[in-house]
Design an enzyme around this catalytic site. Structure first.
Site, PDB file in Angstrom:
ATOM      1  N   HIS A 144       0.787  -1.130   0.082  1.00 35.71           N
ATOM      2  CA  HIS A 144       0.223   0.135  -0.592  1.00 35.71           C
ATOM      3  C   HIS A 144       0.672   1.360   0.101  1.00 35.71           C
ATOM      4  O   HIS A 144       2.255   0.948   0.536  1.00 35.71           O
ATOM      5  CB  HIS A 144      -0.665   0.099   0.958  1.00 35.71           C
ATOM      6  CG  HIS A 144      -1.596   1.507   0.848  1.00 35.71           C
ATOM      7  ND1 HIS A 144      -2.808   1.731   0.761  1.00 35.71           N
ATOM      8  CD2 HIS A 144      -1.884   2.356   2.044  1.00 35.71           C
ATOM      9  CE1 HIS A 144      -3.617   3.160   0.697  1.00 35.71           C
ATOM     10  NE2 HIS A 144      -2.472   3.642   1.729  1.00 35.71           N
ATOM     11  N   GLY A 164      -2.030  11.931   3.660  1.00 35.37           N
ATOM     12  CA  GLY A 164      -1.903  13.042   1.983  1.00 35.37           C
ATOM     13  C   GLY A 164      -0.960  12.508   1.206  1.00 35.37           C
ATOM     14  O   GLY A 164      -0.518  13.245   0.526  1.00 35.37           O
ATOM     15  N   LYS A 165      -1.211  11.214   1.057  1.00 38.79           N
ATOM     16  CA  LYS A 165       0.410  10.370   0.150  1.00 38.79           C
ATOM     17  C   LYS A 165       0.087  11.246  -1.074  1.00 38.79           C
ATOM     18  O   LYS A 165       0.765  11.339  -2.026  1.00 38.79           O
ATOM     19  CB  LYS A 165       0.113   8.891   0.895  1.00 38.79           C
ATOM     20  CG  LYS A 165       0.618   8.119   1.808  1.00 38.79           C
ATOM     21  CD  LYS A 165       0.943   7.237   1.648  1.00 38.79           C
ATOM     22  CE  LYS A 165      -0.884   6.402   1.393  1.00 38.79           C
ATOM     23  NZ  LYS A 165      -1.775   6.675   2.402  1.00 38.79           N
ATOM     24  N   ASP A 183      -1.924   4.557  -4.649  1.00 36.38           N
ATOM     25  CA  ASP A 183      -2.624   3.483  -3.993  1.00 36.38           C
ATOM     26  C   ASP A 183      -2.216   1.668  -3.399  1.00 36.38           C
ATOM     27  O   ASP A 183      -2.112   1.339  -2.752  1.00 36.38           O
ATOM     28  CB  ASP A 183      -4.281   3.300  -4.436  1.00 36.38           C
ATOM     29  CG  ASP A 183      -4.768   3.134  -3.051  1.00 36.38           C
ATOM     30  OD1 ASP A 183      -4.783   3.271  -1.936  1.00 36.38           O
ATOM     31  OD2 ASP A 183      -6.288   1.664  -3.644  1.00 36.38           O
ATOM     32  N   GLU A 209      -6.232   9.158  -7.045  1.00 42.11           N
ATOM     33  CA  GLU A 209      -7.497   9.698  -5.959  1.00 42.11           C
ATOM     34  C   GLU A 209      -7.071  10.583  -5.095  1.00 42.11           C
ATOM     35  O   GLU A 209      -5.707  10.247  -4.072  1.00 42.11           O
ATOM     36  CB  GLU A 209      -8.560   8.058  -5.676  1.00 42.11           C
ATOM     37  CG  GLU A 209      -8.623   8.625  -4.631  1.00 42.11           C
ATOM     38  CD  GLU A 209      -9.359   7.799  -3.972  1.00 42.11           C
ATOM     39  OE1 GLU A 209     -10.661   7.814  -3.257  1.00 42.11           O
ATOM     40  OE2 GLU A 209      -8.810   6.556  -3.916  1.00 42.11           O
ATOM     41  N   ARG A 252      17.775  13.469  15.687  1.00 44.02           N
ATOM     42  CA  ARG A 252      18.029  14.303  14.647  1.00 44.02           C
ATOM     43  C   ARG A 252      19.014  14.331  13.724  1.00 44.02           C
ATOM     44  O   ARG A 252      19.070  14.751  12.670  1.00 44.02           O
ATOM     45  CB  ARG A 252      18.560  16.092  15.551  1.00 44.02           C
ATOM     46  CG  ARG A 252      16.686  15.951  16.289  1.00 44.02           C
ATOM     47  CD  ARG A 252      16.752  17.201  16.941  1.00 44.02           C
ATOM     48  NE  ARG A 252      16.589  18.617  16.684  1.00 44.02           N
ATOM     49  CZ  ARG A 252      17.528  19.448  16.457  1.00 44.02           C
ATOM     50  NH1 ARG A 252      17.160  19.784  17.777  1.00 44.02           N
ATOM     51  NH2 ARG A 252      17.056  21.192  15.844  1.00 44.02           N
TER      52      ARG A 252
END
Length: 319
Positions: A144, A164-165, A183, A209, A252
């Site tokens: 996915h 938000g891909k 997707d 989509e 970081r």
């Protein structure tokens, strides 16, 4: 998962390139070319006639025809029977434009084992079939995510549903990058450490989509060059929501390179935190540039630490 491939599938795929014709044994067109439990699918499936270690596809060329002709009648009959009743053999191909001998045709029909013919030289037939079978039977899985080509690199965008891909993919498209699959992405391992990703089935590779906009035709909106059918996977970008507790524990400097295993291949992975004001498209491009630098042998963190250490040493030196 190893896909199932029959002799009929092989004939349909290679009939044009190899000019294959059915000589006998049409009833065996559903024979599997490789068992689903094979440990190394696609390996050593095709070769010249071999009675000691039979190939799944036995190819009979000029030398093999001469060998059969030199055998005595009883010995030849025994060898032909062994060839067509061997459990490992899935098909026999007579190459070099030779007409399949009558005893081979009878044995193929009796055993329901496909007997094919090709006018091309046997080495050419073997090369074509081995290449096709190695790719067709390669292990594959569906993941996915959204698969993009960014700066020539295959980048898989992963994350939970609704993070938000697709919106990130749309922004990358507006920056002249390319869509491969939305997707769901099918990955095929074509080498020990090589994964190629594509849209499952290929028919929906042009569409993206986006929530609120519905289905977008990327090829029509952004042009022919905005879509690509397949690409080697280089980098995984995993999108995660901002979490203060997680951020406090975040390394970081990213001293340890993250990886994710797909089909037993370790792929470099970076984590991007989704939050207000963050330009994720720019961050993805920066991640790809950083990956390219690592491919060139440039370790930015190592150079940073060396410069920092040099500055510290200079500050300690007596004036």
């Amino acid at each position: 998962m190893t896909p199932k491939l029959t002799t009929g599938d092989l004939f349909e795929a290679q009939a044009g390139a190899l000019k294959l014709t059915w000589a006998a044994g049409r009833a065996g067109r559903d024979r599997l070319l490789e068992p689903a439990t094979a440990r190394h699918p696609g390996m050593a499936l095709v070769g010249h006639l071999n009675f000691v270690h039979p190939n799944r596809v036995q190819v009979i060329g000029e030398a093999e025809i001469q060998y059969l002709q030199r055998l005595r009648k009883g010995e030849r009959a025994s060898q032909v029977k062994a060839l067509f009743t061997c459990e490992r053999t899935a098909a026999v191909v007579v190459a070099n434009g030779k007409r399949p001998p009558a005893d081979l045709v009878r044995a193929a029909d009796e055993a329901d084992l496909p007997l094919l013919a090709s006018p091309l030289p046997s080495p050419v037939v073997i090369d074509h079939l081995q290449y096709h079978l190695t790719r067709a039977l390669a292990p594959r899985t569906t993941v996915h995510g959204v698969y993009m080509e960014v700066m020539g690199m295959g980048v898989l965008l992963m994350g939970e549903s609704g993070i938000g891909k697709s919106e990130l993919a749309l922004e990358l498209l507006s920056r002249n990058h390319r869509l491969i699959s939305d997707d769901a992405v099918e990955f095929i391992r074509i080498g020990p450490d090589v994964l190629v990703g594509q849209c499952p089935g290929g028919a929906l590779s042009d569409y993206l989509e986006v929530r609120g906009l519905g289905i977008l035709d990327v090829r029509t909106m952004f042009g022919e060059t905005a879509v690509r059918h397949k690409k080697k996977l280089h980098l995984i970008v995993r999108m995660e929501r901002m979490d203060k507790r997680r951020l406090k524990k975040l390394d970081r400097l990213q001293a340890q390179q993250l990886t994710r295993a797909i089909l037993d291949v370790d792929v470099p992975e970076v984590v991007l935190f989704v939050g207000a004001g963050r330009n994720l498209a720019v961050l993805v491009e920066a991640a790809v540039r950083s990956y390219i630098l690592r491919m060139w042998g440039i370790d930015t963190l190592k150079e940073f630490m060396q410069r920092q250490q040099a500055l510290m040493n200079n500050n300690r030196s007596p004036q």
